[in-house]
Each structure stands twice: as structure tokens, then as C-alpha cells.
Write an enzyme that holds these catalytic residues in place. Structure first.
Site, short mmCIF file in Angstrom:
data_model
loop_
_atom_site.label_atom_id
_atom_site.label_comp_id
_atom_site.label_asym_id
_atom_site.label_seq_id
_atom_site.Cartn_x
_atom_site.Cartn_y
_atom_site.Cartn_z
N CYS A 263 0.80 -1.25 0.00
CA CYS A 263 0.00 0.00 0.00
C CYS A 263 0.82 1.28 0.00
CB CYS A 263 -0.95 -0.01 1.20
SG CYS A 263 -2.26 -1.23 1.02
N ARG A 331 5.80 -7.51 -1.32
CA ARG A 331 5.72 -6.39 -2.26
C ARG A 331 6.45 -5.14 -1.72
NH1 ARG A 331 -0.65 -6.80 -3.82
NH2 ARG A 331 -0.77 -7.71 -1.75
N1 LIG Z 1 -3.11 -5.59 0.97
C1 LIG Z 1 -3.50 -4.69 1.84
O1 LIG Z 1 -3.08 -4.67 2.99
C2 LIG Z 1 -4.51 -3.63 1.45
C3 LIG Z 1 -5.10 -2.85 2.46
C4 LIG Z 1 -6.04 -1.90 2.11
C5 LIG Z 1 -6.39 -1.73 0.77
N2 LIG Z 1 -5.79 -2.48 -0.19
C6 LIG Z 1 -6.20 -2.28 -1.58
O2 LIG Z 1 -7.09 -3.34 -1.94
C7 LIG Z 1 -6.89 -3.70 -3.31
C8 LIG Z 1 -6.57 -5.16 -3.43
O3 LIG Z 1 -5.33 -5.37 -2.79
P1 LIG Z 1 -4.80 -6.85 -2.45
O4 LIG Z 1 -3.54 -6.67 -1.71
O5 LIG Z 1 -5.91 -7.64 -1.86
O6 LIG Z 1 -4.50 -7.36 -3.96
P2 LIG Z 1 -4.05 -8.83 -4.44
O7 LIG Z 1 -3.16 -8.59 -5.58
O8 LIG Z 1 -3.59 -9.62 -3.27
O9 LIG Z 1 -5.41 -9.49 -4.94
C9 LIG Z 1 -6.14 -9.08 -6.06
C10 LIG Z 1 -6.87 -10.30 -6.62
O10 LIG Z 1 -7.78 -9.87 -7.63
C11 LIG Z 1 -7.85 -10.89 -8.61
N3 LIG Z 1 -8.45 -10.34 -9.83
C12 LIG Z 1 -7.98 -9.34 -10.62
N4 LIG Z 1 -8.86 -9.08 -11.62
C13 LIG Z 1 -9.92 -9.91 -11.43
C14 LIG Z 1 -11.16 -10.11 -12.10
N5 LIG Z 1 -11.51 -9.39 -13.17
N6 LIG Z 1 -12.00 -11.05 -11.64
C15 LIG Z 1 -11.66 -11.79 -10.55
N7 LIG Z 1 -10.53 -11.65 -9.86
C16 LIG Z 1 -9.66 -10.71 -10.29
C17 LIG Z 1 -6.40 -11.35 -8.75
O11 LIG Z 1 -6.30 -12.62 -9.34
C18 LIG Z 1 -5.94 -11.32 -7.29
O12 LIG Z 1 -6.13 -12.59 -6.67
C19 LIG Z 1 -5.79 -2.76 -3.84
O13 LIG Z 1 -6.38 -1.65 -4.44
C20 LIG Z 1 -5.07 -2.35 -2.57
O14 LIG Z 1 -4.45 -1.09 -2.69
C21 LIG Z 1 -4.88 -3.44 0.12
#
Ligand SMILES: NC(=O)c1ccc[n+]([C@@H]2O[C@H](COP(=O)([O-])OP(=O)(O)OC[C@H]3O[C@@H](n4cnc5c(N)ncnc54)[C@H](O)[C@@H]3O)[C@@H](O)[C@H]2O)c1
Length: 438
Positions: A263, A331
Site C-alpha cells: 500500500c 511487495r
Molecule cells: N493488501 C492490503 O493490505 C490492502 C489494504 C487496504 C487496501 N488495499 C487495496 O485493496 C486492493 C486489493 O489489494 P490486495 O492486496 O488484496 O490485492 P491482491 O493482488 O492480493 O489481490 C487481487 C486479486 O484480484 C484478482 N483479480 C484481478 N482481476 C480480477 C477479475 N476481473 N476477476 C476476478 N478476480 C480478479 C487477482 O487474481 C488477485 O487474486 C488494492 O487496491 C489495494 O491497494 C490493500
């Protein structure tokens, strides 16, 4: 109420599991077949304390489902959350929204009657409007609302953060959408969690502003630590003295090797670009991005200097590879800059991390790296030990053993885990961050 999550990563999986724990029926969809197969087999693809147990109990209770087909999952859903990734765009550092728009288009094509589309992914202000345009274009007759509900959970304490948040932010225009979201978060009323309704743009910006502010605190205290080293002051006392001021607060004032993770790095850089594209500048945030990038190289130099100005033919033991403890997320971890820098300077590197080894092997594929099974094996034959991530199991190392295993012996503690006095009592040379030498 039936909920669908598009994207079953850290945020989609944790939020989906937690909503099912609230009693809702939840289907988590991901286009990654391996991920869904793993989840159906009862295993979580990520390491997050308490998640697997909570997932099992809700699957058994018939409230939590996993699938690859969005159209199937959406057939009788009331709300769909978009929780796909929004990584940094390669060319300019802005948020890559291609996954978000692809998900929105798929939702539009899979649905015939009213649906509330909620963005949980972190997206720049104005994205909600663009999502609405994508949906209208793909399915002009669809009745829908778009809302923004940014997520603030932290990896490593994600369930606790979701279940007991400081606040829930909801950007929404339509009353019917507001009612649906209020219903979703009703279980949090028991704990008096503030539910703040704003415009969609404000909700989207709150997430970036909050993350950038926290990142600023970290970059600031890291620079203060450098200054302490130059002036003979102690950053622990300086941070404590600052933090006792209730206007400042104590948290996020621990110096270290630079922030990483999924993030802060991408969100600070996207916020700076968002401002630039809107015709203004966020110079503080721009400086934070630069300061943090340089910090990681500065930490490699610190190791270099502590080892006498040369790493040629030296073996360095590294404990901790993930950007913080409690997660297997690699990451933008500082280790991904520091280790290649040490290797470039001629060092051999031995590494160990309790959860991050598999991910790290993919990202640190080149160079003279030995992957070890535990902390003490990592130190065998090494000149110096670098403590990079403050995992619990590195907090109470047997210092007799450390001294015996290390050739110099030298400990470079980039998380200020140990007391200088205990190291000097043991006869271990000790270098930490922002504290005078023992
Ligand atoms: N990781 C954190 O701690 C955190 C905290 C707050 C907010 N966020 C935000 O949340 C969002 C997601 O982050 P994350 O870390 O969970 O990402 P991630 O990369 O771990 O997971 C994203 C998932 O989405 C799937 N995906 C992508 N396109 C798709 C589609 N069209 N249909 C179905 N599945 C699909 C991917 O295969 C992947 O498994 C980001 O915008 C991030 O900034 C993350």
C-alpha cells in the site's frame, strides 16, 4: 443479504470472510484458478493470522463460497465489491485501474437487474464516476449504484482491523445504496464504530490521504534517526518525546529500513501523480516517496560501512525478508533493494524469514543467496547479522549463540529490537538506527 467479492487477494479474502462471520452469505470470486482451487480445498493462499480458522467455520456454516465464475455468483447477489489489485502503473506511478475497469465491465455484462457496486480497491478520486461510465457503456439498461468503501486493514492484524476498525468510510450518493451499506455494517454498531458517509470522490481521496500521512510519519522519523546519528542524540527518546504530544501521537514513529508493502509505496506515488494530473502538487508526498526510495539504499550503505567499507568475500546473514512481520507479503519490501545491493558489493548472503521464503525466492532469484531453515543456521559462518524484519522469533535470540556463530561478531539491527547495553555486555559490536553506538 448476498454479497459477492471480485478479487480474492488480501483484501477480498479477509473482507469476504469477515462479512460471512457477520452472518451474510458471501461468494468470493477470483480469476486465478489455482487460488480458488486452494480455497475450495480449505487452504488460504496468503498467511494471515486467524484467517484460515475463520474461513473454515463459515464454509462449514454454509455462508461462504468460492468460485471462478462471476456471472454465476452474481445471479442472486445484492451487493458486489470490487477488490482487485491497483498496482503502480509502470510508466508514471499512477494507479493501474485496468483490473478495476475489467471487473466493472464483467459485472455489467453479468447482471440484468439492480445491483450496488462497491469499490474496496484503493482507487484515485474520480474512479467511481469512470466505473459508472464503464457499466453504462457495457449494459446501458442496467439499474445500478456505485459506492466507494476503501479498506484500511493492515496485513498481520487484518481480521482484528476489519472487525474493530477506527472508522468505516463510505462514499455514496443514492439513498438506496446508503441503506444497503448501512445494513452491511450494522454488526459494527455494537462497538460504536463511526460510519462516515461522504461523496464518492472524498471517500476515494481519504484512503490516499490517510496512507500518505502515515507514510510521511515514517519517512520523517527515518530522517530524524539519521540526524540523531550525526548529532549524538537517541531516536528512541526523540520519538518518545514527540509522540507524548497528543497532537502527534506515538504510532508510526519507529525508524527502520524504509516502508514497503502493498500500500504505502504505491499509494504515495499515485497520490503525487493524482495531484499533478489535477493541476496541483503534493510536494510533501513527493519528498516522502523520494526519501523512502533512498532510505533503502542508505541502509545497504550502512551495512557496507559497518563491515569496514568492503563486502568483498564477506558473508552477511539476513533475518527477515517481508516488509513487516505477520505476513508473507514481499511487495516493495526493503529486502528487495538491500539484498541486491549487498550482492552487487560482492557479499554472499544467507537469509531466513518465517513466512516470506517462497515469495522471496521468486523475487530474489539471482546471486549468491543461501536459503536457510532457521535464524541460527542463517548465521553459520557469517561475518555479520542484519535484522531486517521484527518477527517475534527474532526478538529473543540467544546472544551467546549469536556471538559464537558470527565471525566478527557484528549485529546490524535495522529495527532497533535490541538494547545496546545487552549487546555490549555480550561483546557483540552493535549498530542500530538513530542511536549512539553502545
Ligand atoms: N493488501 C492490503 O493490505 C490492502 C489494504 C487496504 C487496501 N488495499 C487495496 O485493496 C486492493 C486489493 O489489494 P490486495 O492486496 O488484496 O490485492 P491482491 O493482488 O492480493 O489481490 C487481487 C486479486 O484480484 C484478482 N483479480 C484481478 N482481476 C480480477 C477479475 N476481473 N476477476 C476476478 N478476480 C480478479 C487477482 O487474481 C488477485 O487474486 C488494492 O487496491 C489495494 O491497494 C490493500
Amino acid at each position: 443479504m448476498k454479497i459477492v467479492f471480485v478479487g480474492t487477494g488480501y483484501v477480498g479474502l479477509v473482507s469476504g470472510v469477515c462479512f460471512s462471520e457477520f452472518g451474510f452469505q458471501v461468494t468470493c470470486v477470483d480469476k486465478d484458478k489455482n487460488k480458488i482451487a486452494l480455497l475450495k480445498a480449505g487452504k488460504t493462499p496468503i498467511y494471515e493470522p486467524g484467517l484460515e480458522e475463520m474461513m473454515h467455520s463459515n464454509v462449514e456454516a454454509g455462508r461462504l463460497f468460492f468460485g471462478e465464475s462471476l456471472s454465476e455468483a452474481l445471479s442472486d447477489a445484492d451487493v458486489v465489491f470490487i477488490a482487485v489489485g491497483t498496482p503502480s502503473r509502470y510508466d508514471d506511478g499512477y494507479a493501474d485501474l485496468s483490473y478495476v475497469f475489467a471487473a466493472a465491465e464483467e459485472i455489467a455484462r453479468s447482471r440484468k437487474d439492480y445491483i450496488l457496486v462497491v469499490t474496496k480497491s484503493t482507487v484515485p478520486a474520480g474512479t467511481g464516476q469512470k466505473i459508472a461510465e464503464v457499466i453504462r457503456k457495457a449494459n446501458p439498461n442496467l439499474d445500478f449504484d456505485v459506492a466507494s468503501n476503501p479498506e484500511f486493514l493492515r496485513e498481520g492484524s487484518a481480521i482484528e482491523d476489519f472487525m474493530h476498525p477506527d472508522r468505516v468510510i463510505v462514499g455514496v450518493e443514492a439513498d438506496r445504496a446508503r441503506e444497503l451499506i448501512s445494513e452491511l455494517y450494522r454488526p459494527l454498531k455494537v462497538t460504536n464504530t463511526p460510519l462516515l458517509f461522504t461523496s464518492v470522490e472524498s471517500a476515494e481521496l481519504i484512503k490516499y490521504a490517510a496512507n500518505s500521512f502515515l507514510a510521511t510519519k515514517i519517512a520523517f522519523i527515518n530522517e530524524m534517526a539519521d540526524l540523531c546519528e550525526k548529532l549524538g542524540a537517541n531516536i528512541i527518546d526523540v520519538a518518545h518525546g514527540m509522540g507524548l504530544d497528543s497532537r502527534i501521537g506515538r504510532r508510526y514513529l519507529e525508524p527502520g529500513p524504509g516502508f514497503g508493502g502493498s500500500c504505502f509505496p504505491k499509494d504515495t506515488s499515485a497520490l503525487a501523480k493524482m495531484a499533478e494530473y489535477a493541476g496541483t502538487r503534493t510536494r510533501i508526498v513527493e519528498a516522502v516517496v523520494m526519501s523512502n526510495d533512498l532510505r533503502k539504499y542508505h541502509m545497504a550503505e550502512k551495512v557496507f560501512e559497518a563491515c569496514g567499507g568492503t563486502l568483498h568475500d564477506k558473508t552477511i546473514a539476513i533475518l527477515g525478508l517481508t516488509f513487516k512481520p505477520g505476513t508473507d507479503d514481499m511487495r516493495d519490501s526493503a529486502s528487495l533493494v538491500i539484498i541486491p545491493e549487498l550482492l552487487r558489493a560482492g557479499a554472499r548472503v544467507r537469509v531466513y524469514d518465517p513466512q516470506g521464503m517462497n515469495e522471496a525466492k521468486k523475487l530474489l532469484a539471482e546471486g549468491d543467496i543461501t536459503w536457510c531453515k532457521n535464524a541460527y543456521e542463517t548465521m553459520e559462518g557469517a561475518e555479520a547479522l542484519v535484522l531486517l524484519t521484527e518477527w517475534n522469533e527474532f526478538m529473543r535470540l540467544d546472544l551467546q549463540k549469536v556471538k559464537k556463530l558470527l565471525k566478527i561478531p557484528l549485529v546490524i539491527d535495522l529495527r532497533n529490537i535490541y538494547k545496546r547495553e545487552e549487546m555490549s555486555r555480550m561483546g557483540i559490536r552493535y549498530v542500530s538506527v538513530g542511536r549512539p553506538p553502545a
